[in-house]
Design a protein around this motif. Structure first.
Motif, PDB file in Angstrom:
ATOM      1  N   GLY A 100      10.343  -0.013  17.032  1.00  0.00           N
ATOM      2  CA  GLY A 100       9.823   0.003  15.671  1.00  0.00           C
ATOM      3  C   GLY A 100      10.334   1.158  14.839  1.00  0.00           C
ATOM      4  O   GLY A 100      10.293   1.105  13.600  1.00  0.00           O
ATOM      5  N   SER A 168       7.493  -5.977  16.800  1.00  0.00           N
ATOM      6  CA  SER A 168       7.609  -4.526  16.628  1.00  0.00           C
ATOM      7  C   SER A 168       8.789  -4.183  15.732  1.00  0.00           C
ATOM      8  O   SER A 168       8.705  -3.280  14.885  1.00  0.00           O
ATOM      9  N   VAL A 171       7.625  -4.811  12.202  1.00  0.00           N
ATOM     10  CA  VAL A 171       6.810  -3.714  11.684  1.00  0.00           C
ATOM     11  C   VAL A 171       7.713  -2.538  11.318  1.00  0.00           C
ATOM     12  O   VAL A 171       7.508  -1.861  10.304  1.00  0.00           O
ATOM     13  N   GLY A 172       8.754  -2.302  12.130  1.00  0.00           N
ATOM     14  CA  GLY A 172       9.719  -1.250  11.824  1.00  0.00           C
ATOM     15  C   GLY A 172      10.472  -1.507  10.532  1.00  0.00           C
ATOM     16  O   GLY A 172      10.736  -0.578   9.756  1.00  0.00           O
ATOM     17  N   GLN A 175       8.438  -0.556   7.716  1.00  0.00           N
ATOM     18  CA  GLN A 175       8.423   0.887   7.526  1.00  0.00           C
ATOM     19  C   GLN A 175       9.578   1.361   6.654  1.00  0.00           C
ATOM     20  O   GLN A 175       9.501   2.415   6.021  1.00  0.00           O
ATOM     21  N   ARG A 185       4.125   4.683   3.999  1.00  0.00           N
ATOM     22  CA  ARG A 185       4.521   4.404   5.381  1.00  0.00           C
ATOM     23  C   ARG A 185       3.327   3.855   6.165  1.00  0.00           C
ATOM     24  O   ARG A 185       3.449   2.852   6.866  1.00  0.00           O
ATOM     25  N   THR A 189       3.199  -0.131   7.483  1.00  0.00           N
ATOM     26  CA  THR A 189       3.116  -0.436   8.913  1.00  0.00           C
ATOM     27  C   THR A 189       1.775  -1.058   9.296  1.00  0.00           C
ATOM     28  O   THR A 189       1.717  -1.904  10.185  1.00  0.00           O
ATOM     29  N   SER A 207       0.279   2.324  13.647  1.00  0.00           N
ATOM     30  CA  SER A 207       0.931   2.963  12.508  1.00  0.00           C
ATOM     31  C   SER A 207       1.055   4.469  12.704  1.00  0.00           C
ATOM     32  O   SER A 207       2.119   5.052  12.470  1.00  0.00           O
ATOM     33  N   LEU A 210       3.516   5.239  15.430  1.00  0.00           N
ATOM     34  CA  LEU A 210       4.866   4.944  14.951  1.00  0.00           C
ATOM     35  C   LEU A 210       5.362   6.001  13.977  1.00  0.00           C
ATOM     36  O   LEU A 210       6.556   6.321  13.931  1.00  0.00           O
TER      37      LEU A 210
END
Length: 286
Positions: A100, A168, A171-172, A175, A185, A189, A207, A210
């Motif tokens: 991510g 994942s 989700v990255g 970001q 950010r 996320t 979040s 990450l």
């Protein structure tokens, strides 16, 4: 150059807005513009000041989740030694975090200069903040329901079980939006986590986990430059801002981990949209 009072205010603001889903960069740029502070937001001292406050936030997150990070790092090392991830929750979660982190890390390195140019345009930042509100509301509207059978598991087990490698990565990619000042950010996320089926509490946890390596890595690359410059006033301002950001970040983590046990992103969506539109209106009327 910032005054000590301005540095303290921006440090507190960063510590709150970095972890609340309302964009720290957006607020750090918009507040001085709205209040008429004479700050060169593209100057090296201001950028290093922001890096120092971000580093403080990453440090607070790391120690807040210290026991989790010990398990996660141990799991990653164990998976490398044994060459397997299956049935190892800590290893799976660790590699999910690495996967991510990659998209935003690559884009941030490739487009660093282009993103920095946006810092000088409060109107763009206000627009992005308003769009961040739309994103948060859309995430609530489109979110996937959590799987009831996973509620008995430990939070990290729920994340490792429910989130796939592809999700994942998704989700990255969300970001990456946070590289644009005005997009959050944390917000992007959490939104990504909700849309892959995590509960609000688990999406927040994912979040924060990450955010820690990417904020910490970005700051670690920049802080040596600040220290090597031996610019005493800039270093003092960075220390003031970082200290205030650390205290505000700790309070924010405590509040948010309680808030998202039962509540949603909707109030933050409303706030971001209103703050963005009102800022645009103020800039237009000047």
């Amino acid at each position: 150059m910032l005054s000590y009072l301005q540095a303290a205010i921006l440090g507190i603001l960063q510590g709150i807005s970095e972890l609340f889903p309302i964009s720290s960069l957006g607020h750090s740029i918009l507040l001085p513009a709205v209040l008429g502070w004479t700050i060169d937001q593209n100057a090296n001292y201001f950028l290093t000041f922001l890096v120092a406050t971000h580093f403080a936030t990453a440090t607070v997150l790391f120690f807040f989740y210290w026991s989790d990070w010990v398990r996660i790092i141990s799991g990653i090392l164990r998976s490398i030694r044994l060459r397997r991830i299956a049935l190892d929750t800590d290893a799976k979660l660790g590699w999910l975090l690495i996967v991510g982190t990659v998209p935003a890390g690559i884009v941030g390195i490739l487009f660093q200069k282009q993103v920095q140019e946006l810092f000088t345009s409060p109107s763009y930042v206000a627009s992005f903040l308003a769009l961040n509100g739309v994103l948060l509301y859309a995430a609530e509207f489109l979110r996937t329901k959590t799987k009831s059978g996973l509620t008995a598991l430990d939070p990290d087990e729920r994340i490792a079980t429910e989130v796939s490698w592809r999700q994942s990565t998704g989700v990255g990619v969300m970001q990456v939006l946070a590289l644009l000042p005005g997009f959050s950010r944390t917000g992007s996320t959490i939104a990504g986590g909700l849309m892959v089926g995590l509960a609000h509490e688990d999406a927040l946890r994912f979040s924060f986990l990450l955010a820690t390596p990417i904020i910490g890595a970005a700051a670690a690359l920049k802080l040596p430059v600040l220290l090597a410059s031996r610019d005493a006033p800039a270093i003092e301002l960075a220390l003031v801002g970082a200290s205030c950001a650390a205290v505000a970040s700790y309070v924010s983590v405590k509040l948010l981990t309680r808030y998202f046990k039962s509540r949603t992103l909707t109030p933050f969506a409303v706030y971001c949209s209103l703050a963005g539109f009102i800022s645009l209106l103020l800039f237009h009327l000047r």
